[in-house]
Design an enzyme around this catalytic site. Structure first.
Site, short mmCIF file in Angstrom:
data_model
loop_
_atom_site.label_atom_id
_atom_site.label_comp_id
_atom_site.label_asym_id
_atom_site.label_seq_id
_atom_site.Cartn_x
_atom_site.Cartn_y
_atom_site.Cartn_z
N GLY A 224 0.83 -1.21 0.00
CA GLY A 224 0.00 0.00 0.00
C GLY A 224 0.86 1.25 0.00
N ASP A 251 5.81 4.58 -11.42
CA ASP A 251 5.66 5.70 -12.37
C ASP A 251 4.18 6.01 -12.60
OD1 ASP A 251 8.41 5.53 -12.66
OD2 ASP A 251 8.27 4.24 -14.42
#
Ligand code: RIB
Length: 298
Positions: A224, A251
């Site tokens: 997470g 990204d």
């Protein structure tokens, strides 16, 4: 919708499927080689373009087939590529990526044209910076270039993905950085602090906040992420999916946060949206090839 400018790297990725990432001195067999478009900057611009954002990219590739292909493929997802320059002296940046069967990766970069992006290049293109609302950068271009952008972009929302981690980043004036997104390893390299548990993550992130950064998102892969500011922090569990290749997950995650902020969402909403995008990216092989459409996300 706010305009986003990605300033950063474009690479051609050579991704090898390996049983395990090799240790120093070890040779391993690859069962497959995939050649595809990548580079942290290009992956971010591609994500924003494919998900419907208004995005331009400032970058450099070699004047070769790889460079032209990367530029064309960004154009196809509506990234403004006018300021992606074909450099006659340097070759397009390259990344050699070992992807293990559990989806983890280890990357070696050859910078090539990405490192030809110097102060002069930024000064020549400062209008692009002035015309943008949000500036998104990573560390696959020279730090001096990032320093120059920060100085020009004083009134912009600046987001830095400190990948690959470079401790010298903290020597720059970071008082105008709205958001930084290290993963656990990058957070540890940047701050020199071991990352073990929630307390150590929050404390290390607060070291970045002391340098002037307003908000820190720490991405923890399939565990997470945390959103941390001076006074509060919140944990966001990951959305479970079957990871095949984690390349470009980080990204796409930060790019989706930038896109969501461009749509005037809060940081809380943006991290939730980005978690969804990244959970889909890891289910496909490659960097830009794995970016979902908006329809697949919502
Ligand atoms: O973050 C993934 C990217 O890192 C790859 O596409 C590779 O080019 C390297 O820049």
């Amino acid at each position: 919708m706010k305009k986003i400018l990605v300033i950063g790297s474009l690479n051609i990725d050579f991704s090898f499927d390996v049983e395990k990432i090799p240790e120093p001195g070890e040779t391993v067999n690859a069962t497959n080689l995939k050649v595809s478009n990548g580079g942290k900057g290009a992956n971010q611009a591609y994500t924003i373009g494919k998900l419907g954002g208004k995005v331009s990219m400032l970058g450099m590739v070699g004047n070769d087939e790889y460079g032209k292909n990367i530029k064309n493929s960004l154009k196809k997802v509506n990234v403004n590529v006018k300021k992606i320059i074909l450099n006659n002296k340097e070759q397009t940046g390259k990344a050699f990526i070992n992807v293990s069967h559990d989806g983890e990766n280890a990357i070696t970069i050859m910078h090539g044209a990405n490192y030809a992006m110097d102060k002069d290049f930024i000064l020549k293109n400062q209008n692009e910076i002035k015309n943008a609302d949000i500036i998104l950068m990573q560390l696959e271009i020279p730090l001096k270039t990032i320093k120059e952008v920060i100085e020009i972009a004083k009134d912009k929302i600046i987001i830095i993905d400190p990948a690959p981690a470079n401790r010298n980043l903290l020597k720059l004036d970071l008082s105008n950085i709205f958001l930084m997104k290290p993963n656990e390893t990058e957070l540890s390299v940047l701050t020199g602090k071991p990352i073990k548990d929630e307390k150590s993550i929050v404390n290390a992130a607060r070291c970045l906040i002391k340098t002037g950064v307003k908000n820190v998102v720490v991405s923890l892969g399939d565990k997470g992420s945390y959103l941390i500011d001076e006074n509060s922090y919140k944990f966001y569990p990951s959305i479970k999916s079957k990871a095949i290749d984690t390349t470009a997950a980080g990204d796409s995650f930060i790019a989706s946060i930038a896109l969501s902020l461009a749509n005037d969402k809060t940081l809380d909403e943006s991290v939730k949206f980005a978690s969804k995008v990244a959970s889909l990216v890891v289910t496909k092989k490659g960097a830009q090839d794995s970016i979902p459409s908006l329809k697949e996300v919502i």
